[in-house]
Design an enzyme around this catalytic site. Structure first.
Site, PDB file in Angstrom:
ATOM      1  N   GLU A 179      -3.108  -3.090   2.164  1.00 26.19           N
ATOM      2  CA  GLU A 179      -4.728  -2.949   2.016  1.00 26.19           C
ATOM      3  C   GLU A 179      -5.299  -3.925   3.252  1.00 26.19           C
ATOM      4  O   GLU A 179      -6.096  -3.519   3.787  1.00 26.19           O
ATOM      5  CB  GLU A 179      -5.031  -3.330   0.833  1.00 26.19           C
ATOM      6  CG  GLU A 179      -4.956  -2.442  -0.274  1.00 26.19           C
ATOM      7  CD  GLU A 179      -5.415  -2.693  -1.609  1.00 26.19           C
ATOM      8  OE1 GLU A 179      -5.712  -1.724  -2.465  1.00 26.19           O
ATOM      9  OE2 GLU A 179      -5.662  -3.979  -2.019  1.00 26.19           O
ATOM     10  N   ASP A 196      -9.362  -2.540   1.096  1.00 31.53           N
ATOM     11  CA  ASP A 196      -9.200  -1.719  -0.408  1.00 31.53           C
ATOM     12  C   ASP A 196     -10.525  -0.528  -0.292  1.00 31.53           C
ATOM     13  O   ASP A 196     -10.184   0.601  -0.828  1.00 31.53           O
ATOM     14  CB  ASP A 196      -9.440  -2.753  -1.623  1.00 31.53           C
ATOM     15  CG  ASP A 196      -9.593  -1.855  -2.774  1.00 31.53           C
ATOM     16  OD1 ASP A 196      -8.781  -1.315  -3.493  1.00 31.53           O
ATOM     17  OD2 ASP A 196     -10.619  -1.923  -3.384  1.00 31.53           O
TER      18      ASP A 196
END
Length: 241
Positions: free
Chosen positions: A128, A56
């Site tokens: 992610e 992320d």
């Protein structure tokens, strides 16, 4: 899944990404959902949530660095909007579907049975995690090359249209900044979780300056927060579509 079949799948994904892992275990970890680990505890496997956490941050930096250089005259607000649109759950899930990431995931039987391979939250989280794995394997620059190759079309589209997906949280923040004399504090609070791990629902309150303004629920915390923000906008009479 047999080892040879698993290796073939991961080899195919690497070809799709044009990225060859030095440590293939990182790729396998990125593709392993917690539901699979819970059903195979005797193998002491690692699920992808830590890689998702790392990915992320890498994703946000990769996109920020790219758009900062690509659009040198855009103000901070425009850059923030572009980034928010291309790193949101909906956009990431769309990219994950384009590369058929769901086909490569290790999922528990319950998650598999309830459509986990196509669920936006699982696909976005896996993408992610994949980015986090690439970063650990070959560093930032080579990871950024893959990220931008996957997202560049969406970045350009957002820069032209101003929006790709409706980000209700960002729209609410912007609305409050325009309509209030002082900066309001927005908080999203989880009030309830229901269901087993493979089919969870999250319920969220949207609080503005500690006062409840909206509620929302979804299959992920992010989705629930977006729905809560959407309800606040509706109550405020804001046209967002």
């Amino acid at each position: 899944m047999r080892r040879n079949n698993r290796e073939k799948l991961m080899y195919h994904l690497q070809n799709e990404l044009n990225f060859t892992f030095k440590n293939i275990a990182l790729l396998n970890e990125a593709l392993t959902h917690s539901s699979y680990v819970n059903e195979h505890r005797k193998f002491n496997m690692i699920h992808n949530e830590r890689l998702e956490f790392l990915g992320d941050s890498v994703l946000n930096l990769a996109v920020s660095d790219y758009i900062y250089k690509k659009y040198p005259y855009d103000p901070e607000g425009n850059l923030t909007k572009i980034r928010a649109n291309v790193v949101c759950e909906s956009a990431l899930a769309l990219i994950a579907k384009k590369i058929k990431l769901g086909d490569y995931l290790l999922l528990g039987k319950g998650e598999e049975a309830t459509g986990g391979r196509d669920r936006a939250s699982i696909l976005a989280d896996a993408l992610e995690a994949l980015i986090g794995a690439m970063y650990l394997d070959k560093g930032f620059k080579k990871t950024q090359n893959v990220v931008i190759r996957l997202l560049e079309k969406e970045i350009i589209e957002v820069s032209k249209k101003g929006e790709l997906f409706i980000d209700y949280k960002t729209k609410l923040q912007e609305t409050l900044q325009r309509n209030r004399n002082r900066k309001s504090e927005i908080e999203y609070k989880i009030i309830k979780e229901e269901g087993p791990d493979h089919d969870k629902k999250f319920y969220v309150l949207a609080l503005i300056d500690k006062e409840e303004f909206g509620k929302g629920y979804g299959r992920s915390k992010k989705e629930a927060e977006q729905m809560a923000a959407k309800e606040v906008l509706i109550r405020m009479g804001v046209k967002y579509e």
